[in-house]
Design an enzyme around this catalytic site. Structure first.
Site, PDB file in Angstrom:
ATOM      1  N   GLY A   1       3.474   8.372 -31.375  1.00 23.67           N
ATOM      2  CA  GLY A   1       4.801   8.571 -31.945  1.00 23.67           C
ATOM      3  C   GLY A   1       4.769   8.447 -33.446  1.00 23.67           C
ATOM      4  CD  GLU A   2       4.779  11.384 -38.254  1.00 23.58           C
ATOM      5  OE1 GLU A   2       4.681  11.481 -39.499  1.00 23.58           O
ATOM      6  OE2 GLU A   2       4.360  12.254 -37.470  1.00 23.58           O
ATOM      7  N   GLY A   3       7.487   7.490 -36.806  1.00 20.82           N
ATOM      8  CA  GLY A   3       8.800   7.026 -37.204  1.00 20.82           C
ATOM      9  C   GLY A   3       8.951   6.973 -38.710  1.00 20.82           C
TER      10      GLY A   3
ATOM     11  CE1 TYR B   1      10.674   0.959 -43.136  1.00 22.95           C
ATOM     12  CE2 TYR B   1      11.204   0.898 -40.799  1.00 22.95           C
ATOM     13  CZ  TYR B   1      11.560   0.680 -42.117  1.00 22.95           C
ATOM     14  OH  TYR B   1      12.811   0.202 -42.416  1.00 22.95           O
ATOM     15  N   GLY B   2       5.797   5.000 -40.406  1.00 20.72           N
ATOM     16  CA  GLY B   2       4.423   5.413 -40.211  1.00 20.72           C
ATOM     17  C   GLY B   2       4.199   6.039 -38.850  1.00 20.72           C
ATOM     18  CB  VAL B   3       1.433   7.763 -37.502  1.00 22.67           C
ATOM     19  CG1 VAL B   3       1.049   8.517 -36.239  1.00 22.67           C
ATOM     20  CG2 VAL B   3       1.947   8.720 -38.567  1.00 22.67           C
TER      21      VAL B   3
ATOM     22  CE  LYS C   1       5.271  -0.247 -35.596  1.00 25.04           C
ATOM     23  NZ  LYS C   1       6.494  -1.095 -35.779  1.00 25.04           N
TER      24      LYS C   1
ATOM     25  CG  ASP D   1      16.428  -1.190 -33.833  1.00 28.94           C
ATOM     26  OD1 ASP D   1      17.432  -0.509 -33.552  1.00 28.94           O
ATOM     27  OD2 ASP D   1      15.358  -0.681 -34.214  1.00 28.94           O
TER      28      ASP D   1
END
Length: 371
Positions: free
Chosen positions: A23-25, A27-29, A45, A138
């Protein structure tokens, strides 16, 4: 960084063999990787540091600090953290899925016993956080990860905070706050002073248009009376009257039948490259392809935590009928949340006048810029 530190960091980085991207968000991968030292599958991460002042990402540092404090079976484990090539790498235990994937998979039918297990594991993780004075901030299905053994664990503590400091100010999460409040008020009604006396003393209090609450049973038609009682206590607006995570775990909902499903027996999404076991039984005869009336999923008998065996239902996509495996009765199985209670139009939304909206927007923008 000295040459010795560079060599040590490279040695640590070379320990992990990266595989595919999970996954990718923001703040990073996140990568799937193998720990060559132990042969264990892990998730890494990778957080970009180059765009942050002085190479520091305080969100990542906060997550590392909190996860070192939070050691619990229902909270994700952080194995390692190291810098490499201007990136910070966090090494977590590998979890094969998340609750969002389970909810979205149309081939999965969650029985009341399954739902009870997921709620119980989530509350156990939350209760440990609150015991350590940590607010996750969250909570959502894709931050509730599920391992190969079926156990659910809380993850992504980037927005988490320590509660209790008298000078601590919690900033807003952004413009989505207003949209979230609208959805909450549409489902549970606009809070009144009689329900929450301290409401008007909140620093950002704004009076909303009143929206009455629909009956809780109309939203969760399949829920038992015990489940609805627990939900009503968890959804209480006044935090002084709201049930805590630990108190929720002690609610009679978890001791009443059906017993929670053992985590290893919970249904899970089919992973990429994994074939789905066929539901076809040769004793049932050939499958009729026309008219379209296929069976979505056949759930077999499951053993509860108390050792008893419970029979689940067979779901039919075409007629949306459930057959009681014990009595043979057929009944309509509606969705867990029936949105028809709101009518054909979307649910009423609370409104603000232009002056209040402008004042609140300026305040949110100012807090966001200064946070």
């Amino acid at each position: 960084m000295s040459e010795v530190d560079r060599l040590l960091t490279k040695k640590v980085a070379d320990r992990y063999l990266k595989r595919e991207v999970l996954g990718e968000g923001t703040y990073g991968v996140v990568y799937k990787a193998i720990d060559t030292k132990t042969g264990q599958m892990v998730a890494i991460k990778k957080i970009r540091l180059g765009k942050y002042k002085e190479g520091v990402n305080f969100t990542a540092l906060r997550e590392i600090k909190l996860l070192k404090e939070l050691q619990d079976p229902n909270i994700i484990k952080l194995f390692d953290a190291f810098p490499h090539k201007e990136n910070l790498h966090l090494v977590f235990e590998f979890m094969e899925s998340d609750l969002e994937a389970v909810i979205r998979d149309r081939n999965i039918f969650l029985s009341p016993a399954d739902i009870k297990t997921y709620i119980q594991m989530t509350l156990k993780g939350l209760a440990h956080c609150h015991k350590k004075w940590v607010l996750h901030r969250d909570m959502k299905p894709n931050n509730l990860l599920i391992g190969a053994d079926g156990h659910l664990k809380l993850a992504d503590f980037g927005l988490a905070r320590i509660f209790g400091s008298p000078d601590r100010k919690f900033t807003h999460q952004g413009s989505s706050d207003m949209d979230q409040l609208g959805k909450i008020f549409a489902a549970f009604g606009t809070p009144k002073a009689s329900q929450w006396p301290d409401l008007i003393h909140l620093p950002d209090y704004v009076e909303y248009q009143f929206v009455p609450a629909p009956p809780l049973h109309s939203l969760f038609k399949m829920a038992s009376d015990d489940a609805l009682d627990l939900l009503s206590k968890m959804f209480t607006y006044d935090p002084k009257a709201r049930i805590s995570a630990q108190q929720a775990l002690e609610h009679r909902y978890f001791s009443s039948l059906p017993a929670p499903t053992k985590p290893a027996l919970l249904p899970r999404p089919v992973r990429k490259g994994e074939s789905k076991p066929s539901d076809y039984n040769p004793h049932d005869g050939p499958i009729v392809l026309s008219p379209p009336r296929k069976s979505r999923r056949v759930m077999v008998q499951r053993e509860g935590l108390d050792g008893n065996t419970y029979q689940t239902a067979k779901v039919d996509d075409h007629a949306n009928e459930a057959t009681d495996g014990i009595s043979g009765r057929s009944e309509i199985m509606p969705m867990s949340i029936d949105l028809s209670v709101f009518g054909s139009r979307p649910p009423p939304r609370p409104t603000l006048n232009s002056a209040d909206r402008t004042h609140l927007k300026r305040k949110l923008d100012l807090e966001f810029l200064t946070s």
